[in-house]
Each structure stands twice: as structure tokens, then as C-alpha cells.
Write a protein that holds these residues in place. Structure first.
Motif, PDB file in Angstrom:
ATOM      1  N   GLY A  18       0.791  -1.218   0.000  1.00  9.60           N
ATOM      2  CA  GLY A  18       0.000   0.000   0.000  1.00  9.60           C
ATOM      3  C   GLY A  18       0.823   1.267   0.000  1.00  9.60           C
ATOM      4  O   GLY A  18       2.051   1.253   0.017  1.00  9.60           O
ATOM      5  N   ARG A  19       0.092   2.364  -0.007  1.00  6.60           N
ATOM      6  CA  ARG A  19       0.677   3.702  -0.029  1.00  6.60           C
ATOM      7  C   ARG A  19       0.915   4.151   1.404  1.00  6.60           C
ATOM      8  O   ARG A  19       0.026   4.058   2.246  1.00  6.60           O
ATOM      9  N   VAL A  20       2.109   4.692   1.666  1.00  8.36           N
ATOM     10  CA  VAL A  20       2.479   5.068   3.025  1.00  8.36           C
ATOM     11  C   VAL A  20       3.353   6.317   2.980  1.00  8.36           C
ATOM     12  O   VAL A  20       4.052   6.566   1.998  1.00  8.36           O
ATOM     13  N   GLY A  21       3.295   7.120   4.054  1.00 10.78           N
ATOM     14  CA  GLY A  21       4.137   8.295   4.158  1.00 10.78           C
ATOM     15  C   GLY A  21       4.351   8.687   5.603  1.00 10.78           C
ATOM     16  O   GLY A  21       3.491   8.474   6.447  1.00 10.78           O
ATOM     17  N   MET A  22       5.530   9.223   5.881  1.00 12.35           N
ATOM     18  CA  MET A  22       5.886   9.645   7.229  1.00 12.35           C
ATOM     19  C   MET A  22       6.904  10.780   7.156  1.00 12.35           C
ATOM     20  O   MET A  22       7.599  10.937   6.156  1.00 12.35           O
ATOM     21  N   THR A  23       6.978  11.567   8.212  1.00 15.10           N
ATOM     22  CA  THR A  23       7.953  12.641   8.299  1.00 15.10           C
ATOM     23  C   THR A  23       9.251  12.104   8.881  1.00 15.10           C
ATOM     24  O   THR A  23       9.232  11.292   9.804  1.00 15.10           O
ATOM     25  N   VAL A  39      18.012   6.584   4.671  1.00 17.85           N
ATOM     26  CA  VAL A  39      16.863   7.017   5.457  1.00 17.85           C
ATOM     27  C   VAL A  39      16.765   6.091   6.653  1.00 17.85           C
ATOM     28  O   VAL A  39      16.781   4.860   6.492  1.00 17.85           O
ATOM     29  N   CYS A  40      16.675   6.649   7.850  1.00 18.96           N
ATOM     30  CA  CYS A  40      16.558   5.850   9.069  1.00 18.96           C
ATOM     31  C   CYS A  40      15.112   5.877   9.546  1.00 18.96           C
ATOM     32  O   CYS A  40      14.524   6.950   9.700  1.00 18.96           O
ATOM     33  N   ILE A  41      14.545   4.675   9.760  1.00 22.66           N
ATOM     34  CA  ILE A  41      13.157   4.557  10.224  1.00 22.66           C
ATOM     35  C   ILE A  41      13.127   3.628  11.433  1.00 22.66           C
ATOM     36  O   ILE A  41      13.681   2.518  11.391  1.00 22.66           O
ATOM     37  N   ASN A  42      12.471   4.078  12.483  1.00 18.26           N
ATOM     38  CA  ASN A  42      12.333   3.272  13.695  1.00 18.26           C
ATOM     39  C   ASN A  42      11.577   1.983  13.361  1.00 18.26           C
ATOM     40  O   ASN A  42      10.531   2.028  12.704  1.00 18.26           O
ATOM     41  N   ARG A  43      12.100   0.855  13.827  1.00 20.41           N
ATOM     42  CA  ARG A  43      11.442  -0.425  13.551  1.00 20.41           C
ATOM     43  C   ARG A  43      10.098  -0.555  14.250  1.00 20.41           C
ATOM     44  O   ARG A  43       9.279  -1.391  13.879  1.00 20.41           O
ATOM     45  N   ASN A  44       9.839   0.263  15.270  1.00 16.06           N
ATOM     46  CA  ASN A  44       8.535   0.256  15.946  1.00 16.06           C
ATOM     47  C   ASN A  44       7.516   1.157  15.262  1.00 16.06           C
ATOM     48  O   ASN A  44       6.350   1.172  15.653  1.00 16.06           O
ATOM     49  N   ALA A  45       7.940   1.924  14.269  1.00 20.43           N
ATOM     50  CA  ALA A  45       7.002   2.787  13.548  1.00 20.43           C
ATOM     51  C   ALA A  45       5.997   1.913  12.804  1.00 20.43           C
ATOM     52  O   ALA A  45       6.363   0.912  12.191  1.00 20.43           O
ATOM     53  N   TRP A  46       4.747   2.300  12.835  1.00 21.33           N
ATOM     54  CA  TRP A  46       3.710   1.474  12.206  1.00 21.33           C
ATOM     55  C   TRP A  46       3.848   1.424  10.701  1.00 21.33           C
ATOM     56  O   TRP A  46       3.262   0.573  10.044  1.00 21.33           O
ATOM     57  N   THR A  47       4.654   2.289  10.100  1.00 23.72           N
ATOM     58  CA  THR A  47       4.884   2.304   8.659  1.00 23.72           C
ATOM     59  C   THR A  47       6.093   1.465   8.238  1.00 23.72           C
ATOM     60  O   THR A  47       6.265   1.186   7.048  1.00 23.72           O
ATOM     61  N   HIS A  48       6.923   1.075   9.178  1.00 22.40           N
ATOM     62  CA  HIS A  48       8.196   0.415   8.877  1.00 22.40           C
ATOM     63  C   HIS A  48       8.048  -0.781   7.944  1.00 22.40           C
ATOM     64  O   HIS A  48       8.739  -0.892   6.930  1.00 22.40           O
ATOM     65  N   GLY A  49       7.156  -1.683   8.258  1.00 27.57           N
ATOM     66  CA  GLY A  49       6.975  -2.898   7.463  1.00 27.57           C
ATOM     67  C   GLY A  49       6.580  -2.627   6.023  1.00 27.57           C
ATOM     68  O   GLY A  49       6.958  -3.365   5.110  1.00 27.57           O
ATOM     69  N   GLN A  50       5.813  -1.563   5.805  1.00 28.19           N
ATOM     70  CA  GLN A  50       5.399  -1.231   4.441  1.00 28.19           C
ATOM     71  C   GLN A  50       6.588  -0.778   3.594  1.00 28.19           C
ATOM     72  O   GLN A  50       6.680  -1.118   2.421  1.00 28.19           O
ATOM     73  N   PHE A  51       7.515  -0.042   4.183  1.00 28.83           N
ATOM     74  CA  PHE A  51       8.721   0.350   3.448  1.00 28.83           C
ATOM     75  C   PHE A  51       9.538  -0.886   3.086  1.00 28.83           C
ATOM     76  O   PHE A  51      10.031  -1.011   1.964  1.00 28.83           O
ATOM     77  N   VAL A  52       9.657  -1.814   4.026  1.00 24.01           N
ATOM     78  CA  VAL A  52      10.390  -3.055   3.765  1.00 24.01           C
ATOM     79  C   VAL A  52       9.728  -3.829   2.631  1.00 24.01           C
ATOM     80  O   VAL A  52      10.383  -4.233   1.667  1.00 24.01           O
ATOM     81  N   ASP A  53       8.420  -4.033   2.726  1.00 19.58           N
ATOM     82  CA  ASP A  53       7.689  -4.826   1.733  1.00 19.58           C
ATOM     83  C   ASP A  53       7.674  -4.177   0.353  1.00 19.58           C
ATOM     84  O   ASP A  53       7.806  -4.867  -0.661  1.00 19.58           O
TER      85      ASP A  53
END
Length: 156
Positions: A18-23, A39-53
Motif C-alpha cells: 500500500g501507499r504510506v508516508g511519514m515525516t 533514510v533511518c526509520i524506527n522499527r517500531n514505527a507502524w509504517t516500517h513494514g510497508q517500506f520493507v515490503d
């Protein structure tokens, strides 16, 4: 870390998850050959998995006048579909949303990543760049937004 300032960007992705975005302000140039950002993203962020996938991301660097938009993409109360309603978006090479009106869009394919502490460091090879209007930038420093003045060219 609050005293280490950084440019403010909205990091977006699209694909199977899906489509995802974060600051984010933890964004940095790595190399120009091939052009690569991290780009560093916290693994606990609810968007993290979508960036990986999804395997792609777009770094949308914000201008001095876009602090409210940054706040919109940082607010957990605002759903993903709602986040994307207030501004125009287009696609470059990867299909990740590219913010119309950003200072610059770096459209990237994630080529590798690794975990450090609480975060994943994503390395994105830049596949497309779109420059926006030249104006001042937006920086996050000491837990607040700061506006950078536009560059005034030196007269020869």
C-alpha cells in the motif's frame, strides 16, 4: 540528538503493502556514483513494514512553508489516506508518491538495509530526481521547526 539539525522530508512508498508516508529528518546523502541516500526509520514505527515490503521510497524534501504538511505526516491520528488528501502527488520512476511542490524529490529503489539499535537504515539508489521551485528550506532542530532563508546569488 535534538541538537543535531536536519532537513525535514516526507518519506513515501507504494507497492504491494500500500501507499504510506511519514515525516523524517534522519536522511543523508551517501554517494553520488551511484546516487544513493540513506533514510533511518524506527522499527517500531507502524509504517516500517510497508517500506520493507514495498522496496521503494521517495524522499520529498520540504520547503520553509511546509511545516504544517510535515506535522500532518507525523500525526498518528491522521490515517494514511487522509495524509495524502491535502496536497498534489505524482509518480516518478518507482511509483512511490512524489510531492508536488517539494524542494526536490529523490525517487529511490531500496538496495540494502541494516538494523542499528532501534532503527533500520535503508539505502536507496536514486532512480529519478525532480527539482521544485527554489525557495528556503525547513530544518528540524532542538525539537522545533526552523526556516532557512532562500539563497541569494552573489553578484559577479
Amino acid at each position: 540528538m535534538a541538537m543535531l539539525g536536519g532537513a525535514v522530508a516526507i518519506i513515501t512508498s507504494a507497492g504491494a503493502s500500500g501507499r504510506v508516508g511519514m515525516t523524517a529528518s534522519a536522511v543523508c546523502s551517501v554517494t553520488d556514483a551511484p546516487p544513493t541516500l540513506l533514510v533511518c526509520i524506527n522499527r517500531n514505527a507502524w509504517t516500517h513494514g510497508q517500506f520493507v515490503d514495498n522496496g521503494v521510497l521517495c524522499v520529498n524534501v520540504l520547503g520553509a512553508d511546509q511545516a504544517a504538511l510535515s506535522g500532518r505526516f507525523a500525526n498518528r491520528e491522521i490515517t494514511m489516506p487522509q495524509r495524502f488528501l491535502s496536497h498534489g502527488w505524482s509518480e516518478l520512476a518507482t511509483g512511490a508518491p512524489a510531492l508536488d511542490g517539494a524542494l526536490v524529490n529523490f525517487d529511490c529503489r531500496i538496495v540494502t538495509s541494516h538494523d542499528v539499535g532501534s532503527h533500520t537504515v535503508f539505502y536507496g539508489e536514486v532512480l529519478a530526481i525532480r527539482h521544485g521551485e527554489k525557495r528556503g528550506g525547513l530544518v528540524w532542530f532542538n525539537r522545533d521547526y526552523h526556516q532557512l532563508a532562500p539563497v541569494i546569488p552573489l553578484q559577479p
